[in-house]
Design a protein around this motif. Structure first.
Motif, mmCIF file in Angstrom:
data_model
loop_
_atom_site.group_PDB
_atom_site.id
_atom_site.type_symbol
_atom_site.label_atom_id
_atom_site.label_comp_id
_atom_site.label_asym_id
_atom_site.label_seq_id
_atom_site.Cartn_x
_atom_site.Cartn_y
_atom_site.Cartn_z
ATOM 1 N N GLU A 1 -50.027 -58.389 60.490
ATOM 2 C CA GLU A 1 -49.986 -57.983 59.084
ATOM 3 C C GLU A 1 -48.585 -58.197 58.494
ATOM 4 O O GLU A 1 -48.441 -58.665 57.364
ATOM 5 N N ALA A 2 -47.558 -57.842 59.273
ATOM 6 C CA ALA A 2 -46.194 -58.013 58.795
ATOM 7 C C ALA A 2 -45.882 -59.493 58.564
ATOM 8 O O ALA A 2 -45.285 -59.870 57.545
ATOM 9 N N LEU A 3 -46.312 -60.362 59.506
ATOM 10 C CA LEU A 3 -46.068 -61.792 59.353
ATOM 11 C C LEU A 3 -46.861 -62.362 58.179
ATOM 12 O O LEU A 3 -46.380 -63.254 57.466
ATOM 13 N N ALA A 4 -48.078 -61.823 57.953
ATOM 14 C CA ALA A 4 -48.888 -62.298 56.831
ATOM 15 C C ALA A 4 -48.219 -61.965 55.501
ATOM 16 O O ALA A 4 -48.211 -62.780 54.574
ATOM 17 N N LEU A 5 -47.647 -60.752 55.381
ATOM 18 C CA LEU A 5 -46.958 -60.383 54.140
ATOM 19 C C LEU A 5 -45.706 -61.238 53.951
ATOM 20 O O LEU A 5 -45.425 -61.701 52.839
ATOM 21 N N LEU A 6 -44.964 -61.475 55.032
ATOM 22 C CA LEU A 6 -43.771 -62.308 54.946
ATOM 23 C C LEU A 6 -44.136 -63.710 54.466
ATOM 24 O O LEU A 6 -43.466 -64.283 53.592
ATOM 25 N N SER A 7 -45.211 -64.264 55.012
ATOM 26 C CA SER A 7 -45.654 -65.604 54.611
ATOM 27 C C SER A 7 -46.120 -65.630 53.165
ATOM 28 O O SER A 7 -45.829 -66.569 52.414
ATOM 29 N N ARG A 8 -46.838 -64.599 52.773
ATOM 30 C CA ARG A 8 -47.416 -64.581 51.443
ATOM 31 C C ARG A 8 -46.350 -64.497 50.349
ATOM 32 O O ARG A 8 -46.492 -65.101 49.288
ATOM 33 N N VAL A 9 -45.269 -63.755 50.616
ATOM 34 C CA VAL A 9 -44.237 -63.550 49.595
ATOM 35 C C VAL A 9 -43.127 -64.600 49.699
ATOM 36 O O VAL A 9 -42.701 -65.184 48.695
ATOM 37 N N ALA A 10 -42.655 -64.856 50.922
ATOM 38 C CA ALA A 10 -41.519 -65.773 51.094
ATOM 39 C C ALA A 10 -41.951 -67.232 51.155
ATOM 40 O O ALA A 10 -41.142 -68.125 50.879
ATOM 41 N N GLY A 11 -43.207 -67.472 51.507
ATOM 42 C CA GLY A 11 -43.695 -68.842 51.603
ATOM 43 C C GLY A 11 -44.157 -69.171 53.006
ATOM 44 O O GLY A 11 -43.386 -69.019 53.981
ATOM 45 N N ALA A 12 -45.387 -69.637 53.124
ATOM 46 C CA ALA A 12 -45.956 -69.915 54.450
ATOM 47 C C ALA A 12 -45.191 -71.028 55.164
ATOM 48 O O ALA A 12 -45.010 -70.996 56.389
ATOM 49 N N GLY A 13 -44.709 -72.033 54.411
ATOM 50 C CA GLY A 13 -43.996 -73.145 55.034
ATOM 51 C C GLY A 13 -42.713 -72.698 55.699
ATOM 52 O O GLY A 13 -42.387 -73.157 56.808
ATOM 53 N N ARG A 14 -41.969 -71.813 55.070
ATOM 54 C CA ARG A 14 -40.703 -71.348 55.639
ATOM 55 C C ARG A 14 -40.949 -70.547 56.909
ATOM 56 O O ARG A 14 -40.194 -70.657 57.886
ATOM 57 N N ALA B 1 -38.944 -60.138 52.531
ATOM 58 C CA ALA B 1 -39.706 -61.261 51.983
ATOM 59 C C ALA B 1 -39.317 -61.523 50.532
ATOM 60 O O ALA B 1 -39.192 -62.682 50.105
ATOM 61 N N GLY B 2 -39.106 -60.443 49.759
ATOM 62 C CA GLY B 2 -38.705 -60.609 48.367
ATOM 63 C C GLY B 2 -37.333 -61.246 48.228
ATOM 64 O O GLY B 2 -37.106 -62.077 47.338
ATOM 65 N N ARG B 3 -36.411 -60.872 49.099
ATOM 66 C CA ARG B 3 -35.077 -61.469 49.037
ATOM 67 C C ARG B 3 -35.130 -62.960 49.393
ATOM 68 O O ARG B 3 -34.416 -63.778 48.791
ATOM 69 N N LEU B 4 -35.970 -63.310 50.348
ATOM 70 C CA LEU B 4 -36.127 -64.734 50.688
ATOM 71 C C LEU B 4 -36.754 -65.499 49.525
ATOM 72 O O LEU B 4 -36.368 -66.639 49.238
ATOM 73 N N ALA B 5 -37.741 -64.856 48.850
ATOM 74 C CA ALA B 5 -38.367 -65.526 47.711
ATOM 75 C C ALA B 5 -37.368 -65.734 46.584
ATOM 76 O O ALA B 5 -37.423 -66.738 45.851
ATOM 77 N N ALA B 6 -36.422 -64.794 46.435
ATOM 78 C CA ALA B 6 -35.413 -64.912 45.381
ATOM 79 C C ALA B 6 -34.331 -65.932 45.723
ATOM 80 O O ALA B 6 -33.586 -66.374 44.843
ATOM 81 N N LYS B 7 -34.214 -66.288 47.019
ATOM 82 C CA LYS B 7 -33.204 -67.249 47.478
ATOM 83 C C LYS B 7 -33.903 -68.411 48.195
ATOM 84 O O LYS B 7 -33.898 -68.493 49.433
ATOM 85 N N PRO B 8 -34.547 -69.275 47.457
ATOM 86 C CA PRO B 8 -35.313 -70.349 48.108
ATOM 87 C C PRO B 8 -34.446 -71.276 48.957
ATOM 88 O O PRO B 8 -34.966 -71.973 49.832
ATOM 89 N N HIS B 9 -33.128 -71.283 48.743
ATOM 90 C CA HIS B 9 -32.255 -72.144 49.543
ATOM 91 C C HIS B 9 -31.888 -71.501 50.882
ATOM 92 O O HIS B 9 -31.293 -72.138 51.743
#
Length: 570
Positions: A446-459, A485-493
């Motif tokens: 579940e934790a990995l699914a949320l991370l993928s969903r917010v930060a991006g499955a490819g990353r 996950a939100g911080r990663l989404a805010a910093k795509p680089h």
């Protein structure tokens, strides 16, 4: 003077102080009122000062008159000391030489509430909102539980009672004026006859009686009432009727159309009675809600279980476990089961101080009742009205971040048609009939699914091992995972490795990294920490130094320097 109430039983319950009737202090429906006349007098004198300093000389005079005993100062000090204990924490008596000042901190005073409601009534009367004026003034007058200042000395009553009684009579006359404007003259005649008999020299009451009689088709009786009043004024006061009384008399003689009952409004301008807005307070559903399928299914089932009755469902779990999100998600899925709306309140309040049920009931009742409906003063009365309103409705009530059972009880509907979900950090085992649903941290998937969903499955797919490390570093706590996950989404680089480096940096505090906008793991933990009593805070700090997830009771006792039973309780 004594109190028949255990203070521990009423912690957090608002103190109610009354002077519009027998003087008394009440909490949780039970009396804390001093028995003797003199302490009641000191209390009433301080209350009626409206927060101003009352001098020792004034307190001595209204309590003992002009012949106080030799020990008057010591007795006054004793009364004030005992009153402080009874009033705490709802009010404080402060020493300001040469006297005392009473300050209401978290208590209600019926006299203050009367003034507030009467003021609203007078404002509505001036604005010609007669229905609202009548409602406000009726509620204000209902606060009188008999003659004011019951149980005080004659010295105080002689000084203060006329002022209070005049305020009551003014509110009564204002309410009658509003009811006359609403066309209720027939119902008012009998009431006004009794009032004029009891207060024969109050000319406004007599003018109102004459108006009601005239509108009821009793013109001769109205004129006779004027003649009777003129005689009484002349014999008792040696004066003639005032212009107010004379104006009504002349209007009756001339058949003034302005004195007739208010005509019905024409259909195109008739004011329609507004229906209360159907409450829809539930927050929006979480768009990227992830996992929790078993718990979501269980909670949704409990909300539609007709065998559950009015028993609440208590969702418990650690700070950041996602209790609120689960409650909202389940409620959103079952909206069709609650056609009369949803009520929601975050009971957390400010740090160290949870929300008062008294205030929450005000929000709920304002959304459930017709606009302009005056609300009762006390928690008990508001709870009764709340349950009466909900008796024939099907409403979902979500009480988020509750502190304890005492905070929740007044907010529970009485009938089985509505459902209640409570979220809390501890089990409310003292809440009668409550269904418990405990929420643990995420499963790894579940934790990995949320991370993928917010930060991006490819990353996440590009660095699976780092993703595993990140969610473990977050303790699988949903709030922490969402922040990362939100911080990663805010910093795509950023790569996941960069985020991991920041969390592992020994020179940085991990909790500093677990913050994003209003999502803050430290703040969430801090609220729970501040709720703990002092002994428990000390225990948490000491035990955390052991750096082990499981601590036996004997070791806890050693660390806390106490016995094992006490250590287990802490």
């Amino acid at each position: 003077m004594s109190a028949v109430l255990d203070r521990d039983d009423t912690k957090g319950v608002r103190v109610e102080i009354r002077v519009l009737g027998p003087v008394g202090i009440h909490q949780a429906g039970r009396g804390l009122t001093p028995v003797a006349e003199k302490p009641k007098t000191v209390l009433a004198a301080l209350l009626l000062a409206g927060g101003r300093v009352v001098s020792d000389a004034r307190l001595r005079e209204v309590t003992w008159g002009r012949t106080p005993p030799a020990t008057v100062d010591q007795q006054l000090y004793t009364y004030v000391s005992r009153l402080r204990k009874l009033l705490s924490p709802g009010a404080a008596i402060l020493r300001h030489r040469p006297g005392y000042r009473l300050v209401l901190t978290d208590a209600t005073l019926d006299h203050a509430e009367f003034d507030r409601l009467a003021g609203l009534g007078y404002d509505a009367l001036k604005a010609r909102r007669h229905a609202a004026a009548s409602a406000h003034l009726t509620t204000a007058l209902a606060l009188w539980r008999g003659p004011a200042l019951g149980g005080v000395t004659e010295h105080l009553a002689r000084v203060e009672l006329p002022r209070l009684e005049e305020a009551r009579m003014a509110a009564l006359e204002g309410r009658i004026a509003a009811d006359l404007a609403l066309g209720h003259h027939d119902a008012l005649v009998s009431e006004l006859v009794g009032l004029v008999e009891a207060h024969p020299v109050r000319e406004r009451l007599r003018a109102q009686l004459m108006t009601a009689l005239y509108r009821a088709g009793r013109q001769a009786d109205a004129l006779a009432e004027y003649r009777r009043g003129r005689v009484i004024l002349a014999e008792e006061l040696g004066i003639d009727p005032s212009s107010a009384l004379n104006d009504v008399f002349q209007s009756i003689l001339s058949g003034d159309p302005g004195l007739t009952a208010p005509a019905d409004r024409p259909p195109e301008t008739r004011v329609q009675r507004r229906r209360p807005v159907r409450p829809a307070m539930l927050p929006p559903r979480v768009a990227d809600f992830t996992g929790r399928e078993p718990q979501l299914e269980e909670l949704s089932g409990l909300l539609t279980d007709h065998q559950a009755g009015a028993a609440p469902v208590v969702v418990t779990g650690a700070a950041g476990a996602g209790k609120s999100a689960l409650a909202v998600q389940a409620g959103r899925l079952r909206l069709d089961s609650f056609p009369d709306g949803q009520l929601y309140a975050d009971l957390a309040g400010s740090p160290g101080r949870s929300k008062d049920p008294h205030d929450v009931l005000e929000w709920f009742l304002q959304s459930l009742c017709e606009p302009g409906t005056p609300l009762p003063l006390t928690v008990d009365e508001r709870t009764q009205l709340y349950r009466s309103v909900l008796a024939e409705r099907r409403v979902l009530v979500v009480l988020d971040n509750a502190h304890d059972e005492q905070q929740v009880r007044p907010l529970l509907p009485g009938a089985a048609g509505s459902r209640v979900v409570v979220t809390a950090r501890s089990r409310f085992t003292a809440l009668e009939g409550a269904r418990q649903l405990e929420l643990e941290v995420f499963e790894r998937s579940e934790a990995l699914a949320l991370l993928s969903r917010v930060a991006g499955a490819g990353r996440v797919a590009a660095e699976p091992a780092v993703a595993d490390w990140l969610v473990e570093r977050c303790g699988l706590l949903p709030l922490a995972v969402r922040v990362v996950a939100g911080r990663l989404a805010a910093k795509p680089h950023w790569t996941l490795t960069e985020m991991a480096r920041r969390l592992a940096d020994g020179h940085r505090r991990p909790l500093d990294e677990l913050r994003l906008g209003d999502l803050d793991v430290r703040s969430s933990l801090r609220r729970g920490y501040l709720r703990l009593p002092g002994e428990a805070r000390t225990a948490l700090c000491r035990l955390s130094l052991l750096r082990t997830p499981e601590i036996p009771a004997w070791l806890t006792a050693v660390v806390l320097e106490t016995d094992e039973s006490t250590a287990e309780d802490v």
